[in-house]
Design a protein around this motif. Structure first.
Motif, PDB file in Angstrom:
ATOM      1  N   GLU A   1      12.020 -66.273  -4.560  1.00 45.93           N
ATOM      2  CA  GLU A   1      11.947 -67.282  -3.507  1.00 45.93           C
ATOM      3  C   GLU A   1      11.661 -68.608  -4.194  1.00 45.93           C
ATOM      4  OE1 GLU A   1      12.597 -66.837  -0.341  1.00 45.93           O
ATOM      5  OE2 GLU A   1      12.452 -64.679  -0.089  1.00 45.93           O
TER       6      GLU A   1
ATOM      7  N   LYS B   1      11.441 -57.633   8.581  1.00 47.74           N
ATOM      8  CA  LYS B   1      11.457 -59.094   8.553  1.00 47.74           C
ATOM      9  C   LYS B   1      10.113 -59.627   8.058  1.00 47.74           C
ATOM     10  CE  LYS B   1      15.518 -60.066  10.318  1.00 47.74           C
ATOM     11  NZ  LYS B   1      16.524 -60.781   9.574  1.00 47.74           N
TER      12      LYS B   1
ATOM     13  N   ARG C   1       7.382 -60.625   5.436  1.00 47.33           N
ATOM     14  CA  ARG C   1       7.418 -61.075   4.043  1.00 47.33           C
ATOM     15  C   ARG C   1       6.014 -61.365   3.562  1.00 47.33           C
ATOM     16  NH1 ARG C   1      11.822 -59.616   4.900  1.00 47.33           N
ATOM     17  NH2 ARG C   1      13.803 -60.619   4.490  1.00 47.33           N
TER      18      ARG C   1
ATOM     19  N   LYS D   1       9.619 -63.175   9.193  1.00 47.99           N
ATOM     20  CA  LYS D   1      10.704 -64.120   8.957  1.00 47.99           C
ATOM     21  C   LYS D   1      11.665 -64.054  10.139  1.00 47.99           C
ATOM     22  CE  LYS D   1      14.261 -65.333   5.663  1.00 47.99           C
ATOM     23  NZ  LYS D   1      15.166 -64.783   4.699  1.00 47.99           N
ATOM     24  N   THR D   2      11.730 -65.154  10.877  1.00 46.15           N
ATOM     25  CA  THR D   2      12.591 -65.203  12.063  1.00 46.15           C
ATOM     26  C   THR D   2      13.740 -66.183  11.890  1.00 46.15           C
ATOM     27  OG1 THR D   2      11.163 -66.876  13.058  1.00 46.15           O
ATOM     28  CG2 THR D   2      10.699 -64.568  13.627  1.00 46.15           C
ATOM     29  N   THR D   3      13.776 -66.856  10.737  1.00 47.73           N
ATOM     30  CA  THR D   3      14.838 -67.822  10.450  1.00 47.73           C
ATOM     31  C   THR D   3      15.653 -67.315   9.262  1.00 47.73           C
ATOM     32  OG1 THR D   3      13.333 -69.061   9.024  1.00 47.73           O
ATOM     33  CG2 THR D   3      13.504 -69.786  11.318  1.00 47.73           C
ATOM     34  N   LYS D   4      16.794 -67.937   9.041  1.00 44.29           N
ATOM     35  CA  LYS D   4      17.655 -67.503   7.939  1.00 44.29           C
ATOM     36  C   LYS D   4      16.965 -67.675   6.585  1.00 44.29           C
ATOM     37  CE  LYS D   4      22.359 -68.092   6.174  1.00 44.29           C
ATOM     38  NZ  LYS D   4      22.671 -66.694   6.018  1.00 44.29           N
ATOM     39  N   THR D   5      16.258 -68.797   6.400  1.00 44.62           N
ATOM     40  CA  THR D   5      15.554 -69.045   5.151  1.00 44.62           C
ATOM     41  C   THR D   5      14.102 -69.387   5.454  1.00 44.62           C
ATOM     42  OG1 THR D   5      16.107 -71.395   5.136  1.00 44.62           O
ATOM     43  CG2 THR D   5      17.646 -69.901   4.008  1.00 44.62           C
ATOM     44  N   TYR D   6      13.234 -69.133   4.485  1.00 43.51           N
ATOM     45  CA  TYR D   6      11.808 -69.404   4.696  1.00 43.51           C
ATOM     46  C   TYR D   6      11.535 -70.879   4.959  1.00 43.51           C
ATOM     47  CZ  TYR D   6      11.418 -71.401   0.029  1.00 43.51           C
ATOM     48  OH  TYR D   6      11.563 -72.197  -1.067  1.00 43.51           O
TER      49      TYR D   6
ATOM     50  N   GLU E   1      13.022 -72.971   6.714  1.00 37.42           N
ATOM     51  CA  GLU E   1      13.276 -73.375   8.095  1.00 37.42           C
ATOM     52  C   GLU E   1      12.067 -73.091   8.980  1.00 37.42           C
ATOM     53  OE1 GLU E   1      17.065 -71.857   9.629  1.00 37.42           O
ATOM     54  OE2 GLU E   1      17.725 -71.686   7.551  1.00 37.42           O
ATOM     55  N   ASP E   2      11.125 -72.311   8.488  1.00 34.94           N
ATOM     56  CA  ASP E   2       9.920 -71.951   9.234  1.00 34.94           C
ATOM     57  C   ASP E   2       8.735 -72.682   8.603  1.00 34.94           C
ATOM     58  OD1 ASP E   2       7.412 -70.551   9.782  1.00 34.94           O
ATOM     59  OD2 ASP E   2       8.636 -68.959  10.658  1.00 34.94           O
TER      60      ASP E   2
END
Length: 159
Positions: free
Chosen positions: A71, A87, A89, A108-113, A115-116
């Protein structure tokens, strides 16, 4: 800036597990991750799988690169401990095959970390710590010795 220390969580012959503790906080970052996972019934099975994976690595093979997803940026040692079907992490600094600093994490609820905001914050904290630790390693004030981080006991870091 927030002051933090690195605390040992557990040591085995194969590996040393460490975490971050921020000044004025009652819980370490790893404890906060566990508490969040236990408070959410849907995350409890995934949390238990992550904890079991850490336990297995500590007792059997260490923190081998293949168990972690890189990451952050190419230049840092930030990694996530994901599960194929989860999901959830846990973000960490994989310093070697035998030394891991676990931070915090979440679902993780978004495509990439990045974005959160919450997950991005955990990664940024680990990136700052990684920069500080690399500099300290270069200066010789700390070094990785088997399953230990020598010279870290009484140090406070500005993150």
């Amino acid at each position: 800036m927030t002051k933090a220390t690195i605390q040992s969580v557990r040591q085995t012959e194969k590996a040393g597990l460490f975490t971050i503790c921020f000044e004025g906080e009652s819980y370490t970052e790893f404890q906060k991750f566990i508490i969040k996972g236990n408070e959410n019934a849907t995350l409890q099975p995934d949390l238990q799988k992550i904890l079991n994976a850490i336990q297995r690595m500590m007792n059997a093979v260490g923190f081998l690169e293949r168990y972690f997803r890189p990451e952050g940026k190419i230049r840092d040692r930030v990694a996530a401990l994901p599960l194929q079907t989860s999901k959830l992490r846990l973000y960490c600094l994989r310093l070697s095959d035998s030394v891991l600093i676990v931070g915090n994490g979440g679902q993780k609820t978004t495509k990439t970390y990045d974005e959160d905001p919450e997950l991005n914050g955990y990664v940024i904290t680990l990136q700052k710590l990684d920069d500080i630790l690399r500099l300290a390693e270069q200066k010789g004030t700390i070094h990785i010795e088997e399953t230990e981080i020598e010279g870290i006991d009484d140090q406070t870091f500005d993150l």
